[in-house]
Every structure is written in structure tokens, then in C-alpha cells.
Design a protein around this motif. Structure first.
Motif, mmCIF file in Angstrom:
data_model
loop_
_atom_site.group_PDB
_atom_site.id
_atom_site.type_symbol
_atom_site.label_atom_id
_atom_site.label_comp_id
_atom_site.label_asym_id
_atom_site.label_seq_id
_atom_site.Cartn_x
_atom_site.Cartn_y
_atom_site.Cartn_z
ATOM 1 N N GLN A 113 49.469 53.348 26.704
ATOM 2 C CA GLN A 113 50.909 53.372 26.971
ATOM 3 C C GLN A 113 51.300 52.569 28.204
ATOM 4 O O GLN A 113 52.478 52.546 28.587
ATOM 5 N N LEU A 114 50.345 51.881 28.841
ATOM 6 C CA LEU A 114 50.651 51.129 30.054
ATOM 7 C C LEU A 114 51.456 49.880 29.720
ATOM 8 O O LEU A 114 50.970 48.968 29.056
ATOM 9 N N LEU A 170 34.756 38.253 34.776
ATOM 10 C CA LEU A 170 35.908 38.799 35.480
ATOM 11 C C LEU A 170 36.980 39.152 34.451
ATOM 12 O O LEU A 170 36.904 38.741 33.290
ATOM 13 N N VAL A 171 37.954 39.917 34.883
ATOM 14 C CA VAL A 171 39.039 40.332 33.994
ATOM 15 C C VAL A 171 40.371 40.002 34.648
ATOM 16 O O VAL A 171 40.619 40.394 35.795
ATOM 17 N N ALA A 172 41.205 39.284 33.907
ATOM 18 C CA ALA A 172 42.602 39.111 34.319
ATOM 19 C C ALA A 172 43.422 40.083 33.485
ATOM 20 O O ALA A 172 43.277 40.134 32.262
ATOM 21 N N VAL A 173 44.251 40.889 34.158
ATOM 22 C CA VAL A 173 45.110 41.828 33.428
ATOM 23 C C VAL A 173 46.441 41.124 33.205
ATOM 24 O O VAL A 173 47.116 40.725 34.157
ATOM 25 N N TYR A 194 51.740 36.504 31.672
ATOM 26 C CA TYR A 194 52.059 37.026 32.999
ATOM 27 C C TYR A 194 50.806 37.724 33.517
ATOM 28 O O TYR A 194 50.279 38.629 32.860
ATOM 29 N N VAL A 195 50.328 37.325 34.688
ATOM 30 C CA VAL A 195 49.077 37.875 35.228
ATOM 31 C C VAL A 195 49.379 38.797 36.401
ATOM 32 O O VAL A 195 50.042 38.408 37.358
ATOM 33 N N TYR A 196 48.884 40.021 36.327
ATOM 34 C CA TYR A 196 49.106 41.028 37.374
ATOM 35 C C TYR A 196 48.011 41.014 38.430
ATOM 36 O O TYR A 196 48.292 41.132 39.625
ATOM 37 N N PRO A 218 52.927 45.486 26.775
ATOM 38 C CA PRO A 218 51.697 46.186 27.159
ATOM 39 C C PRO A 218 50.783 45.281 27.979
ATOM 40 O O PRO A 218 50.718 44.062 27.751
ATOM 41 N N ALA A 219 50.094 45.861 28.927
ATOM 42 C CA ALA A 219 49.128 45.117 29.738
ATOM 43 C C ALA A 219 47.780 45.129 29.029
ATOM 44 O O ALA A 219 47.345 46.164 28.515
ATOM 45 N N LYS A 220 47.128 43.966 29.018
ATOM 46 C CA LYS A 220 45.852 43.842 28.313
ATOM 47 C C LYS A 220 44.847 43.077 29.165
ATOM 48 O O LYS A 220 45.230 42.224 29.964
ATOM 49 N N PRO A 221 43.559 43.366 28.988
ATOM 50 C CA PRO A 221 42.537 42.626 29.738
ATOM 51 C C PRO A 221 42.190 41.313 29.050
ATOM 52 O O PRO A 221 42.108 41.239 27.816
ATOM 53 N N LEU A 222 41.993 40.281 29.847
ATOM 54 C CA LEU A 222 41.511 38.995 29.339
ATOM 55 C C LEU A 222 40.212 38.702 30.091
ATOM 56 O O LEU A 222 40.219 38.459 31.288
ATOM 57 N N HIS A 223 39.085 38.755 29.365
ATOM 58 C CA HIS A 223 37.768 38.595 29.975
ATOM 59 C C HIS A 223 37.383 37.116 30.054
ATOM 60 O O HIS A 223 37.600 36.349 29.115
ATOM 61 N N HIS A 224 36.804 36.745 31.208
ATOM 62 C CA HIS A 224 36.320 35.366 31.344
ATOM 63 C C HIS A 224 35.335 35.294 32.509
ATOM 64 O O HIS A 224 35.635 35.741 33.619
#
Length: 290
Positions: A21-22, A38-41, A6-8, A29-35
Motif C-alpha cells: 500500500q506504499l 543496489l536498489v533505487a526506489v 521518479y527516484v526517492y 506505488p513505490a517499487k524497487p529497481l535493482h541494479h
């Protein structure tokens, strides 16, 4: 991660890590995906709820939809505190990390240009309402009670006076709203006029005569708020509501029909309401599924 992605939002690399705690949609939990710089949360969501058919069914469940919209917005709000995010539409879901990376590559030029344009800027929402007629009538009656009509002719005369007073109130409110928008738009870097809210759907009292968004730098935001505060009580019976600062949903330059396009949710106090959840490109419209 083993579930769907799921991308925010998409943003530039964060200078600080996301809050531990986000949590976002489905309590994940929300996490960063680097590419590609850029970052997709993102967060992991269960396929049983977010694959195409179950998701379509969930989008008809307003309670589920409202909770999902609030969780989605909670992550975007947290990002807005620390960076300039480009929010994606509610329910933008991919099969795996590679699907998210492919989306970034396909829209990389747009993401970079939009993030650069919005850097250091936030969105403020301003709405102007005419108070409900029953509230105005009660206040007017308390101040100057109308004498009891002695005849049918007198009753009709009083009704005509009330109608003229109501029409005069609308004219004053519309003039005030137009003047306010002109002043705020001149101060802001950009502005958008949205369709007035339907009170039957939004649940907000009063007739909405201005529903606008303004793009303002963080540096100038305090002055913008003061500008609204100075005029909000200028017209009796007219209510001004200021919301923000939010991510710049209204200024992404996207059309709602584009798959995976950044969404334009309604104001946060509307999210979870029927109106905001049903309008195209706002929470309640499925995003891209790949």
C-alpha cells in the motif's frame, strides 16, 4: 512502467518487500529497481507534470510543492523503518529505467561508501527556541504585575528594565543552546549546525537559537532522546524540540549543487513550508532530469 521515473532513494537490497500500500508522488506505488547490487526506489509519474517545463512551473506552486514533498518524504520514512536509505533530492526524475541505471552506475562507488558509512544510523533534529516576547511578557506580568508608570521618567525606567530582562533571556538561551549542542555532539557520531529558521517563513513561534542535526546509531537513539528530555526544561522561556528519527539527510557528504545529489530536506515538520521548500538542496529544488 510507461511514464517518467521518479527516484526517492538508493539503498542496499531490502530483506523484505516494500509495503503493497506504499504510495508516493502522484499517488503512484513505490517499487524497487535493482541494479549492480543496489536498489533505487522509484515510481512512475506522468510526463505532463514532471517533464522539464511543467515541473518548473509546478515548483512555483507552493501547494503542489508541499503535497509532493510530503509524498516524497512518506516513502523515505517508510524505507527508514526497514533499512538505511540514501534519499535523493525532491524531483529527481529520469526518462526511463535505463536512465536510473545509468545514474546508479555513475555514482556507484559513492552510493556504496555512503550507505556503508550510514548503515544502522539515523538522524535526529534538535531545535531551541526562545518563546515569543509577548508570551514571556504576559507570564512575567501575571507573576508580578508592573505598577502603572506615574511619569514619563518612570515609564522609561520600566522600559529599560524590560529591555535588560529581554537581553538577559537571550544570553541565557544562547548559553543553554551552546551547552546543549556541545553535549549532544559529544554523544553523537557526527553533527551539523544549520542556519536558524526564519519564523516569518517557517510559521513556528519563537526565535530559533539552535538548529542542529545529529547522527546517532539506532542502538543509542533511546539514550540520545533521554539526554534531550533531561535538559529540555532547564531554562524557563526556552523551548526544545526534538524530531526524528529520520534518514540521515544531513550526513550524505553531498553538495546541493551536484545533479541528482541526495538532498538535505528541512526537518519533516518544515517540509511543505516556504523556508524548507526554497532552500538549495531541499525540497523545491529540481533534481536531475535525464
Amino acid at each position: 512502467m510507461s511514464g517518467l521515473r521518479y527516484v526517492y532513494a538508493v539503498c542496499h537490497p531490502l530483506e523484505a518487500p516494500l509495503q503493497v500500500q506504499l504510495t508516493g508522488v502522484a499517488g503512484a506505488p513505490a517499487k524497487p529497481l535493482h541494479h549492480h547490487g543496489l536498489v533505487a526506489v522509484v515510481s512512475e509519474v506522468p510526463e505532463r507534470d514532471f517533464s522539464e517545463e511543467p515541473l518548473r512551473a509546478h515548483l512555483e506552486d507552493l501547494d503542489w510543492l508541499a503535497a509532493t514533498a510530503r509524498a516524497h518524504q512518506g516513502v523515505v520514512d517508510a524505507l527508514t523503518v526497514v533499512t538505511t536509505p540514501l534519499p535523493l533530492r525532491l524531483a529527481t526524475v529520469f526518462r526511463d529505467d535505463s536512465g536510473v541505471r545509468s545514474m546508479i552506475e555513475a555514482r556507484e562507488d559513492h552510493f556504496r561508501a555512503t550507505l556503508d558509512r550510514l548503515e544502522g544510523r539515523v538522524e535526529w533534529g534538535v531545535k531551541v527556541y526562545v518563546e515569543p516576547e509577548q508570551s514571556l511578557s504576559a507570564a512575567q506580568s501575571a507573576a508580578q504585575p508592573a505598577p502603572k508608570a506615574a511619569s514619563g521618567r518612570e515609564y522609561l525606567r520600566q522600559r529599560r528594565q524590560q529591555t535588560r530582562a529581554s537581553e538577559d533571556m537571550w544570553r541565557k538561551a544562547e548559553t543553554f543552546a551552546a551547552r546543549l549542542h556541545e553535549e549532544l555532539a559529544a554523544f553523537a557520531e557526527d553533527s551539523r549546525l544549520h542556519a536558524p529558521q526564519n519564523p516569518a517563513l517557517s510559521g513556528v513561534e519563537g526565535r530559533n537559537v539552535l538548529n542542529a542535526s545529529y547522527l546517532v546509531t539506532r542502538h543509542d537513539s533511546e539514550e540520545f532522546v533521554e539526554l534531550v528530555d533531561r535538559v529540555k526544561d532547564d531554562v524557563p522561556g526556552v523551548r526544545v524540540e526534538l524530531t526524528g528519527p529520520w534518514a540521515a539527510y544531513s550526513f550524505t557528504g553531498e553538495t546541493p549543487e551536484e545533479p541528482g545529489a541526495p538532498g538535505v530536506p528541512g526537518e519533516p515538520e518544515e517540509r511543505g513550508g516556504r523556508e524548507a521548500l526554497r532552500e538549495p538542496g531541499k525540497p523545491g529544488e529540481p533534481g536531475e532530469r535525464a
